[in-house]
Motif scaffolding. Sequence first.
Motif, short mmCIF file in Angstrom:
data_model
loop_
_atom_site.label_atom_id
_atom_site.label_comp_id
_atom_site.label_asym_id
_atom_site.label_seq_id
_atom_site.Cartn_x
_atom_site.Cartn_y
_atom_site.Cartn_z
N THR A 138 36.51 -29.07 16.47
CA THR A 138 37.67 -28.26 16.81
C THR A 138 37.21 -26.86 17.14
OG1 THR A 138 39.78 -27.41 15.96
CG2 THR A 138 38.04 -27.71 14.35
N ASN A 139 37.94 -26.19 18.04
CA ASN A 139 37.59 -24.82 18.34
C ASN A 139 38.08 -23.91 17.21
OD1 ASN A 139 40.32 -24.79 18.84
ND2 ASN A 139 40.17 -23.74 20.80
N TRP A 140 37.96 -22.61 17.39
CA TRP A 140 38.16 -21.70 16.26
C TRP A 140 39.60 -21.65 15.77
CZ3 TRP A 140 41.04 -17.10 16.03
CH2 TRP A 140 41.70 -16.76 17.23
N ILE A 141 40.55 -21.98 16.63
CA ILE A 141 41.95 -21.87 16.25
C ILE A 141 42.59 -23.24 16.05
CG2 ILE A 141 43.00 -21.83 18.54
CD1 ILE A 141 44.74 -19.49 17.55
N GLY A 142 41.92 -24.30 16.49
CA GLY A 142 42.43 -25.65 16.27
C GLY A 142 43.27 -26.22 17.38
N ASP A 143 43.34 -25.54 18.53
CA ASP A 143 44.17 -26.06 19.61
C ASP A 143 43.36 -26.87 20.63
OD1 ASP A 143 44.56 -22.98 21.60
OD2 ASP A 143 42.80 -24.02 20.84
N SER A 144 42.10 -27.05 20.35
CA SER A 144 41.25 -27.92 21.17
C SER A 144 40.41 -28.76 20.23
CB SER A 144 40.35 -27.09 22.08
OG SER A 144 39.47 -27.92 22.81
N THR A 145 40.46 -30.06 20.40
CA THR A 145 39.69 -30.98 19.56
C THR A 145 38.97 -32.00 20.44
OG1 THR A 145 41.60 -32.43 19.27
CG2 THR A 145 41.22 -30.78 17.56
N TYR A 146 37.96 -32.62 19.86
CA TYR A 146 37.18 -33.59 20.60
C TYR A 146 36.66 -34.61 19.60
CZ TYR A 146 33.67 -35.43 23.85
OH TYR A 146 32.92 -36.24 24.67
N TYR A 147 36.65 -35.89 20.00
CA TYR A 147 36.28 -36.97 19.09
C TYR A 147 35.26 -37.91 19.71
CZ TYR A 147 40.46 -35.58 16.52
OH TYR A 147 41.39 -34.87 15.80
N ALA A 148 34.43 -38.47 18.87
CA ALA A 148 33.58 -39.56 19.31
C ALA A 148 34.46 -40.77 19.61
CB ALA A 148 32.57 -39.91 18.23
N ASP A 149 34.07 -41.56 20.58
CA ASP A 149 34.86 -42.74 20.94
C ASP A 149 35.06 -43.68 19.76
OD1 ASP A 149 33.52 -43.10 24.33
OD2 ASP A 149 35.13 -41.85 23.53
N SER A 150 34.07 -43.74 18.90
CA SER A 150 34.11 -44.69 17.78
C SER A 150 35.19 -44.35 16.74
CB SER A 150 32.75 -44.75 17.09
OG SER A 150 32.37 -43.46 16.62
N VAL A 151 35.68 -43.12 16.75
CA VAL A 151 36.68 -42.71 15.74
C VAL A 151 38.00 -42.30 16.37
CG1 VAL A 151 34.81 -41.96 14.22
CG2 VAL A 151 36.04 -40.26 15.60
N LYS A 152 38.04 -42.23 17.68
CA LYS A 152 39.25 -41.76 18.36
C LYS A 152 40.44 -42.65 18.00
CE LYS A 152 38.11 -40.20 22.28
NZ LYS A 152 37.68 -40.11 23.69
N GLY A 153 41.55 -42.01 17.64
CA GLY A 153 42.74 -42.74 17.25
C GLY A 153 42.80 -43.07 15.78
N ARG A 154 41.68 -42.92 15.07
CA ARG A 154 41.65 -43.21 13.63
C ARG A 154 41.41 -41.95 12.79
NH1 ARG A 154 37.67 -46.26 11.56
NH2 ARG A 154 36.13 -45.65 13.15
N PHE A 155 40.62 -41.03 13.31
CA PHE A 155 40.28 -39.80 12.59
C PHE A 155 40.98 -38.61 13.23
CE2 PHE A 155 35.76 -41.08 10.92
CZ PHE A 155 36.31 -42.24 10.39
N THR A 156 41.31 -37.62 12.39
CA THR A 156 41.93 -36.39 12.88
C THR A 156 41.26 -35.19 12.21
OG1 THR A 156 44.06 -37.50 13.17
CG2 THR A 156 44.06 -35.09 13.13
N ILE A 157 40.78 -34.28 13.04
CA ILE A 157 40.22 -33.03 12.52
C ILE A 157 41.30 -31.96 12.58
CG2 ILE A 157 39.27 -32.33 14.78
CD1 ILE A 157 36.91 -31.09 13.25
N SER A 158 41.34 -31.13 11.54
CA SER A 158 42.29 -30.02 11.52
C SER A 158 41.67 -28.88 10.71
CB SER A 158 43.63 -30.46 10.90
OG SER A 158 43.45 -30.87 9.55
N ARG A 159 42.30 -27.73 10.80
CA ARG A 159 41.76 -26.58 10.09
C ARG A 159 42.89 -25.68 9.62
NH1 ARG A 159 37.66 -23.91 13.79
NH2 ARG A 159 37.64 -22.28 12.19
N ASP A 160 42.65 -24.98 8.52
CA ASP A 160 43.56 -23.98 8.00
C ASP A 160 42.73 -22.73 7.79
OD1 ASP A 160 45.24 -22.35 6.57
OD2 ASP A 160 46.10 -23.97 5.40
N ASN A 161 42.76 -21.84 8.75
CA ASN A 161 41.91 -20.64 8.67
C ASN A 161 42.31 -19.75 7.50
OD1 ASN A 161 40.34 -21.44 10.81
ND2 ASN A 161 41.40 -20.18 12.32
#
Length: 126
Positions: A51-74
């Motif tokens: 995830t970027n510094w603010i959390g409005d851009s994320t990117y996933y490996a194909d193997s986890v896409k749709g199952r994993f979610t990255i998030s952040r609370d600065n």
Amino acid sequence: QVQLVESGGGLVQTGGSLRLSCAASGRALSSYAMGWFRQAPGKEREFVAATNWIGDSTYYADSVKGRFTISRDNAKNTVYLQMNSLKPEDTAVYYCAANGRRRLLAAAGREYYDYWGQGTQVTVSS
């Protein structure tokens, strides 16, 4: 310099869920883009999510896409990895990492990350 500590790993059955946390100290988390990586025994460390510094851009490996979610609370200096529908092949040590040079970027490459946590073990039983 930032210090990172992962938590939340454990043993779970196939199809179960876990939420990993990565707590940052020493410097504000907002100074960094963040990533999660994992390493299974005998394998190279691989990218999972970023995830970027603010959390409005994320990117996933194909193997986890749709199952994993990255998030952040600065405000809490914490990054999370919600893992659902876990599979035995998700078994690995999971690491969080901080990228202070390109914080606008949700990067997959390990070369972007300068700081790493100690890892937390995730084991998925079949």
